[in-house]
Scaffold this active site. Sequence first.
Site, mmCIF file in Angstrom:
data_model
loop_
_atom_site.group_PDB
_atom_site.id
_atom_site.type_symbol
_atom_site.label_atom_id
_atom_site.label_comp_id
_atom_site.label_asym_id
_atom_site.label_seq_id
_atom_site.Cartn_x
_atom_site.Cartn_y
_atom_site.Cartn_z
ATOM 1 N N LYS A 13 -121.206 -31.515 42.460
ATOM 2 C CA LYS A 13 -120.332 -32.492 41.809
ATOM 3 C C LYS A 13 -120.018 -33.666 42.746
ATOM 4 O O LYS A 13 -120.154 -34.825 42.363
ATOM 5 C CB LYS A 13 -119.008 -31.839 41.377
ATOM 6 C CG LYS A 13 -119.181 -30.635 40.457
ATOM 7 C CD LYS A 13 -117.843 -30.003 40.083
ATOM 8 C CE LYS A 13 -117.058 -29.398 41.242
ATOM 9 N NZ LYS A 13 -117.690 -28.216 41.870
ATOM 10 N N ARG A 88 -109.893 -27.860 35.562
ATOM 11 C CA ARG A 88 -110.386 -26.546 35.953
ATOM 12 C C ARG A 88 -109.773 -25.428 35.121
ATOM 13 O O ARG A 88 -110.110 -24.269 35.348
ATOM 14 C CB ARG A 88 -110.027 -26.294 37.417
ATOM 15 C CG ARG A 88 -111.167 -26.528 38.410
ATOM 16 C CD ARG A 88 -110.576 -26.322 39.798
ATOM 17 N NE ARG A 88 -111.510 -25.962 40.808
ATOM 18 C CZ ARG A 88 -112.056 -26.813 41.687
ATOM 19 N NH1 ARG A 88 -111.824 -28.103 41.610
ATOM 20 N NH2 ARG A 88 -112.843 -26.364 42.642
ATOM 21 N N ARG A 127 -122.430 -26.722 54.092
ATOM 22 C CA ARG A 127 -121.907 -28.056 53.752
ATOM 23 C C ARG A 127 -121.066 -28.648 54.888
ATOM 24 O O ARG A 127 -120.255 -27.978 55.497
ATOM 25 C CB ARG A 127 -121.040 -27.928 52.499
ATOM 26 C CG ARG A 127 -120.154 -29.140 52.241
ATOM 27 C CD ARG A 127 -119.648 -29.197 50.835
ATOM 28 N NE ARG A 127 -118.656 -28.199 50.500
ATOM 29 C CZ ARG A 127 -118.164 -28.041 49.268
ATOM 30 N NH1 ARG A 127 -118.591 -28.800 48.267
ATOM 31 N NH2 ARG A 127 -117.266 -27.121 49.043
ATOM 32 N N ARG A 161 -115.068 -27.785 55.953
ATOM 33 C CA ARG A 161 -113.826 -27.352 55.327
ATOM 34 C C ARG A 161 -113.494 -25.925 55.711
ATOM 35 O O ARG A 161 -114.377 -25.078 55.724
ATOM 36 C CB ARG A 161 -113.967 -27.450 53.803
ATOM 37 C CG ARG A 161 -113.866 -28.879 53.316
ATOM 38 C CD ARG A 161 -114.305 -29.046 51.897
ATOM 39 N NE ARG A 161 -113.813 -28.009 50.990
ATOM 40 C CZ ARG A 161 -114.072 -27.987 49.683
ATOM 41 N NH1 ARG A 161 -114.799 -28.952 49.141
ATOM 42 N NH2 ARG A 161 -113.618 -27.028 48.938
ATOM 43 N N ARG A 172 -113.517 -18.342 44.873
ATOM 44 C CA ARG A 172 -113.613 -19.594 44.113
ATOM 45 C C ARG A 172 -114.581 -19.441 42.943
ATOM 46 O O ARG A 172 -114.353 -19.988 41.862
ATOM 47 C CB ARG A 172 -114.017 -20.740 45.041
ATOM 48 C CG ARG A 172 -112.841 -21.190 45.920
ATOM 49 C CD ARG A 172 -113.258 -21.807 47.227
ATOM 50 N NE ARG A 172 -114.042 -23.001 47.072
ATOM 51 C CZ ARG A 172 -114.774 -23.540 48.052
ATOM 52 N NH1 ARG A 172 -114.799 -22.970 49.253
ATOM 53 N NH2 ARG A 172 -115.458 -24.631 47.840
#
Length: 215
Positions: A13, A88, A127, A161, A172
């Site tokens: 996203k 969400r 990431r 992160r 998640r």
Amino acid sequence: MNIILLGPPGAGKGTQAQRLMERHGMRQLSTGDMLRAAVKAQTPVGLQAKAVMERGELVSDEIVSALIGDGLDAMGPDTGAIFDGYPRTEAQAGSLDGILAARGRSLDHVIELAVDEDALVERITGRYTCANCGKGYHDKFEQPRVAGTCDKCGSTEFKRRPDDNEETVRTRMAEYRAKTAPILPIYESRGIISRVDGMADMDAVTAAIEGLIAD
Ligand code: ADP
Ligand code: ADP
Ligand code: ZN
């Protein structure tokens, strides 16, 4: 034009939102980015959200919907919005309708990035982003052209992160399945949702999205 990018953590996203911003002058509204900024600034919202985010659970609907309203108010009325990571939950989807209507906006497209769950852990744990401009990278799938230097701004500082670890990713993903996937039928019934193969390479995903929004 107002677009929602929907998909589980690591679906792509943020990557696609950055590309749409650059190509179409739209603005990305990422509740994740807004919450991380609030945590960093130690605002009341940030203090409340920090532990919830570290566990990989969802922050309250009231908090994120307020952030989205403020984000829209901070941009020009003619600038298109890309909602990344919001809504969400079903409650957030309902709030978004009201938030948009109050500002004379409406939803043009909801784009679901469909990905295999097995691929998500590898995407998330690899990431990282430029600490200066926020450009996204991946250890394996998107390295800077010059090692250690951001393609976009030249910075040599990068960050990861704290919630991008395997254990939190599992939570998640479970939150996505339980609370976010149920909002897909809402947009299906309105006929505004399209599904894109998020397992394709990044450029192919971008091309597919461009094709959808050009219609
Ligand atoms: P990802 O891009 O990996 O899906 P985000 O950056 O969107 O993750 O979100 C990071 C965390 O911030 C989430 O795990 C959740 O705790 C919180 N968060 C972000 N957006 C929302 C939202 N719309 N509703 C509730 N919590 C949210
Ligand atoms: P999201 O915002 O949905 O959580 P990101 O856009 O941050 O996901 O993507 C997660 C990681 O996977 C990033 O490191 C990104 O570079 C990488 N990535 C994004 N799209 C693809 C893709 N189509 N193929 C391979 N890796 C990708
Ligand atoms: Zn940079």
